[in-house]
Scaffold this motif. Structure first.
Motif, mmCIF file in Angstrom:
data_model
loop_
_atom_site.group_PDB
_atom_site.id
_atom_site.type_symbol
_atom_site.label_atom_id
_atom_site.label_comp_id
_atom_site.label_asym_id
_atom_site.label_seq_id
_atom_site.Cartn_x
_atom_site.Cartn_y
_atom_site.Cartn_z
ATOM 1 N N PHE A 237 1.782 -25.449 -12.660
ATOM 2 C CA PHE A 237 2.750 -24.368 -12.819
ATOM 3 C C PHE A 237 4.081 -24.722 -12.149
ATOM 4 O O PHE A 237 5.121 -24.235 -12.536
ATOM 5 N N THR A 238 3.980 -25.560 -11.109
ATOM 6 C CA THR A 238 5.207 -25.869 -10.373
ATOM 7 C C THR A 238 6.170 -26.689 -11.234
ATOM 8 O O THR A 238 7.345 -26.786 -10.937
ATOM 9 N N ARG A 239 5.646 -27.291 -12.323
ATOM 10 C CA ARG A 239 6.527 -28.066 -13.201
ATOM 11 C C ARG A 239 7.272 -27.149 -14.167
ATOM 12 O O ARG A 239 8.152 -27.572 -14.893
ATOM 13 N N ASP A 240 6.849 -25.887 -14.252
ATOM 14 C CA ASP A 240 7.469 -24.946 -15.168
ATOM 15 C C ASP A 240 8.097 -23.836 -14.317
ATOM 16 O O ASP A 240 7.396 -22.994 -13.755
ATOM 17 N N ALA A 241 9.444 -23.855 -14.233
ATOM 18 C CA ALA A 241 10.147 -22.958 -13.307
ATOM 19 C C ALA A 241 9.812 -21.488 -13.563
ATOM 20 O O ALA A 241 9.739 -20.688 -12.632
ATOM 21 N N THR A 242 9.529 -21.134 -14.810
ATOM 22 C CA THR A 242 9.260 -19.713 -15.102
ATOM 23 C C THR A 242 7.903 -19.276 -14.570
ATOM 24 O O THR A 242 7.631 -18.090 -14.441
ATOM 25 N N LYS A 243 7.034 -20.258 -14.305
ATOM 26 C CA LYS A 243 5.692 -19.897 -13.840
ATOM 27 C C LYS A 243 5.461 -20.287 -12.380
ATOM 28 O O LYS A 243 4.339 -20.165 -11.877
ATOM 29 N N ALA A 244 6.504 -20.805 -11.728
ATOM 30 C CA ALA A 244 6.327 -21.350 -10.382
ATOM 31 C C ALA A 244 5.841 -20.278 -9.404
ATOM 32 O O ALA A 244 6.173 -19.106 -9.533
ATOM 33 N N TYR A 245 5.033 -20.697 -8.438
ATOM 34 C CA TYR A 245 4.587 -19.783 -7.388
ATOM 35 C C TYR A 245 5.710 -19.606 -6.384
ATOM 36 O O TYR A 245 6.532 -20.502 -6.174
ATOM 37 N N GLU A 246 5.678 -18.474 -5.702
ATOM 38 C CA GLU A 246 6.599 -18.318 -4.577
ATOM 39 C C GLU A 246 5.957 -18.947 -3.344
ATOM 40 O O GLU A 246 4.737 -18.924 -3.211
ATOM 41 N N GLY A 247 6.772 -19.479 -2.459
ATOM 42 C CA GLY A 247 6.236 -20.043 -1.215
ATOM 43 C C GLY A 247 5.498 -21.347 -1.463
ATOM 44 O O GLY A 247 5.817 -22.091 -2.381
ATOM 45 N N ASP A 248 4.455 -21.601 -0.651
ATOM 46 C CA ASP A 248 3.709 -22.856 -0.724
ATOM 47 C C ASP A 248 2.834 -22.866 -1.982
ATOM 48 O O ASP A 248 1.839 -22.150 -2.066
ATOM 49 N N ALA A 249 3.224 -23.691 -2.947
ATOM 50 C CA ALA A 249 2.534 -23.680 -4.244
ATOM 51 C C ALA A 249 1.092 -24.150 -4.138
ATOM 52 O O ALA A 249 0.274 -23.823 -4.987
ATOM 53 N N THR A 250 0.773 -24.924 -3.112
ATOM 54 C CA THR A 250 -0.580 -25.480 -3.069
ATOM 55 C C THR A 250 -1.556 -24.566 -2.327
ATOM 56 O O THR A 250 -2.759 -24.800 -2.370
ATOM 57 N N ALA A 251 -1.032 -23.526 -1.650
ATOM 58 C CA ALA A 251 -1.927 -22.685 -0.852
ATOM 59 C C ALA A 251 -2.330 -21.435 -1.619
ATOM 60 O O ALA A 251 -1.488 -20.746 -2.186
ATOM 61 N N MET A 252 -3.633 -21.132 -1.635
ATOM 62 C CA MET A 252 -4.100 -19.893 -2.253
ATOM 63 C C MET A 252 -3.590 -18.717 -1.425
ATOM 64 O O MET A 252 -3.530 -18.802 -0.198
ATOM 65 N N HIS A 274 -17.245 -26.463 -4.654
ATOM 66 C CA HIS A 274 -15.853 -26.930 -4.747
ATOM 67 C C HIS A 274 -15.932 -28.425 -5.075
ATOM 68 O O HIS A 274 -16.702 -29.144 -4.433
ATOM 69 N N PRO A 275 -15.167 -28.913 -6.053
ATOM 70 C CA PRO A 275 -15.229 -30.361 -6.319
ATOM 71 C C PRO A 275 -14.651 -31.178 -5.167
ATOM 72 O O PRO A 275 -14.943 -32.376 -5.072
ATOM 73 N N LEU A 276 -13.867 -30.546 -4.315
ATOM 74 C CA LEU A 276 -13.194 -31.189 -3.181
ATOM 75 C C LEU A 276 -12.178 -32.234 -3.676
ATOM 76 O O LEU A 276 -12.363 -32.778 -4.762
ATOM 77 N N PRO A 277 -11.119 -32.538 -2.996
ATOM 78 C CA PRO A 277 -10.819 -32.040 -1.656
ATOM 79 C C PRO A 277 -10.321 -30.596 -1.682
ATOM 80 O O PRO A 277 -9.691 -30.183 -2.638
ATOM 81 N N ARG A 278 -10.614 -29.855 -0.580
ATOM 82 C CA ARG A 278 -10.133 -28.483 -0.515
ATOM 83 C C ARG A 278 -8.779 -28.441 0.182
ATOM 84 O O ARG A 278 -8.486 -29.311 1.002
ATOM 85 N N ARG A 279 -8.022 -27.445 -0.145
ATOM 86 C CA ARG A 279 -6.817 -27.141 0.642
ATOM 87 C C ARG A 279 -7.227 -25.934 1.476
ATOM 88 O O ARG A 279 -7.985 -26.095 2.406
ATOM 89 N N ASN A 280 -6.783 -24.721 1.090
ATOM 90 C CA ASN A 280 -7.218 -23.568 1.897
ATOM 91 C C ASN A 280 -8.156 -22.651 1.119
ATOM 92 O O ASN A 280 -8.345 -21.503 1.496
ATOM 93 N N GLU A 281 -8.735 -23.157 0.002
ATOM 94 C CA GLU A 281 -9.501 -22.250 -0.860
ATOM 95 C C GLU A 281 -10.745 -21.701 -0.173
ATOM 96 O O GLU A 281 -11.181 -20.591 -0.462
ATOM 97 N N ILE A 282 -11.345 -22.516 0.696
ATOM 98 C CA ILE A 282 -12.571 -22.090 1.400
ATOM 99 C C ILE A 282 -12.341 -22.342 2.881
ATOM 100 O O ILE A 282 -12.079 -23.481 3.285
ATOM 101 N N SER A 283 -12.458 -21.292 3.681
ATOM 102 C CA SER A 283 -12.214 -21.480 5.112
ATOM 103 C C SER A 283 -13.377 -22.278 5.733
ATOM 104 O O SER A 283 -14.529 -22.189 5.269
ATOM 105 N N THR A 284 -13.062 -23.049 6.753
ATOM 106 C CA THR A 284 -14.104 -23.904 7.348
ATOM 107 C C THR A 284 -15.213 -23.075 8.000
ATOM 108 O O THR A 284 -16.307 -23.597 8.246
ATOM 109 N N CYS A 285 -14.944 -21.756 8.260
ATOM 110 C CA CYS A 285 -16.016 -20.895 8.813
ATOM 111 C C CYS A 285 -17.186 -20.795 7.848
ATOM 112 O O CYS A 285 -18.329 -20.559 8.254
#
Ligand code: NCD
Length: 325
Positions: A237-252, A274-285
Motif C-alpha cells: 500500500f505504501t507504493r500507492d499514495a492514495t492507500k498509504a498508511y498514516e505513521g509507521d507503515a510497517t506497524a500494526m 505467523h510465517p515469521l518474521p514478525r514485526r509487532n503483529e504478535i506481542s512476545t508475551c
C-alpha cells in the motif's frame, strides 16, 4: 540419483485433485518416521536472490535429512548475479541446472519460479517469488491440520480460521487457496477501518463453499477462531499514495496487535500462527501461552519440505521408494 523430470513445485495451482492431502499425508509420514537416504547422491542447489532465514535453512535441513548434498548461494552478491557483474537470472538458472539435480529458488521477481522451471533441465521448487510462496502455504496448512487433529481432535473441514494483517501477500494468497480446497468452512478476516480484502479472493472462497466474515474486531477473531494466522501489514500500500498508511507503515495499529491481554480477555484457545518474521503483529508475551504455535510451525516446515522434495523426485509414498514404504 539423477533427477531429470518436470515435476516442478512452483504454485499450489499446479497441485492436482488429491495431491494436496497426499502431500500433507506424506509430510505426516516424514514427521513421524523421518525417512533417511531418500535423496542420497543428489545435489540440491538453493539459489536465494532475497534474504531468508526459515525458508533457506528449512530447505537445506530437509535436504540434508534426506541424505542430499547442498551447493548453492544465500546471497547473490557472492555470485556472478551480483550487482557488480549482473549475470542474468536466466543464465544463472541455466548454469546451475547444468550442475545440480534440483533447484530451490527464491527470486522475489514476478513469476520467477515459473520462469526458472521453464529454463531448468532439473526440477525447480519455488521458495518465494513476487506472487507466491507455495511451500510456506503448505507448511501453514499442515500446521493447522496437525495441531487441530492432535490437540483438539478436530479436522480442518470443521475449523474456523482467522487472518489478521495482509491477506494478499505471497504466503496468504496460496494458503487461502489450499484452505478452500481442504474444505475449511469458516474464515474470518480482521481488517483495518476503510480497508477490505481483495473482492475476487473473497468471492473465490465463497464459491468454494466457505462462509466468510470481515470484521474490525480483534476480539471477535480471537474468541471465535480455532486458528489465527497473523501476517504483517500489506506494505505494498505504501507504493500507492492514495492507500498509504498514516505513521509507521510497517506497524500494526495497537488495537490489532495480538497480546497476552487480548487472549486472556477473550478466553481464546486459538492457535496463533505467523510465517515469521514478525514485526509487532504478535506481542512476545504470547510466546509463553499455550496458544503460541509459530515456532511449532517452523518445526513442521522440515517434514513438509521433505515431502515436497519427495514429490519433485517422484518418490512420494506409493511410488515404492523404500524410505517411504
Ligand atoms: C517469509 C520471508 O521471510 O520471506 N517468511 C517465511 O518464508 N517464513 C515472509 C514473506 O514472504 O515475506
Amino acid at each position: 540419483m539423477s533427477i531429470r523430470n518436470t515435476n516442478h513445485f512452483v504454485s499450489v495451482d499446479d497441485l492436482g485433485d488429491g495431491e494436496v492431502s497426499g502431500l500433507l499425508d506424506a509430510a505426516d509420514a516424514c514427521h513421524d518416521e523421518r525417512p533417511r537416504g531418500a535423496l542420497a547422491n543428489t545435489v540440491v542447489a538453493p539459489l536465494f536472490f532475497q534474504p531468508s532465514t526459515r525458508t533457506r535453512l528449512g530447505f537445506e535441513t530437509a535436504a540434508l535429512r534426506l541424505g542430499a548434498s547442498v551447493a548453492g548461494f544465500a546471497d547473490p552478491n557472492s555470485s556472478r548475479a551480483s550487482a557488480a557483474t549482473q549475470e542474468s537470472y536466466e543464465d544463472t538458472i541455466r548454469t546451475v541446472s547444468a550442475m545440480a539435480d534440483l533447484i530451490v529458488v527464491r527470486s522475489g521477481i514476478d513469476q520467477g519460479g515459473r520462469l526458472a522451471a521453464s529454463l531448468a533441465s532439473c526440477p525447480v521448487i519455488n521458495a518465494g517469488d513476487e506472487r507466491e510462496h507455495p511451500s510456506q502455504a503448505l507448511i501453514d496448512a499442515f500446521t493447522m491440520r496437525r495441531l487441530l487433529r492432535e490437540d483438539r481432535g478436530m479436522s480442518l473441514d470443521s475449523a474456523h480460521v482467522g487472518f489478521t494483517g495482509c491477506t494478499s501477500n505471497r504466503c496468504t494468497t496460496p494458503l487461502l487457496k489450499l484452505l478452500a480446497r481442504l474444505g475449511v468452512p469458516r474464515i474470518s478476516f480482521l481488517v483495518e477501518p476503510g480497508r477490505s480484502p481483495d473482492a475476487a479472493m473473497l468471492a473465490g472462497l465463497r464459491t468454494a463453499g466457505a462462509s466468510v466474515r470481515v470484521t474490525e474486531s480483534l476480539d471477535d477473531v480471537l474468541a471465535d477462531c480455532d486458528v489465527v494466522s497473523a501476517t504483517p501489514r500489506d506494505t505494498r500500500f505504501t507504493r500507492d499514495a492514495t492507500k498509504a498508511y498514516e505513521g509507521d507503515a510497517t506497524a500494526m495499529p495497537a488495537s490489532h496487535v495480538i497480546t497476552g491481554d487480548a487472549i486472556r480477555r477473550t478466553g481464546s484457545r486459538a492457535f496463533i500462527m505467523h510465517p515469521l518474521p514478525r514485526r509487532n503483529e504478535i506481542s512476545t508475551c504470547v510466546d509463553h501461552l499455550p496458544n503460541a504455535a509459530y515456532f511449532r510451525q517452523v518445526a513442521f516446515s522440515i517434514p513438509v519440505r521433505m515431502a515436497i522434495y519427495a514429490r519433485v523426485a517422484n518418490i512420494l509414498p506409493g511410488n515404492a521408494h523404500p524410505a517411504f514404504a
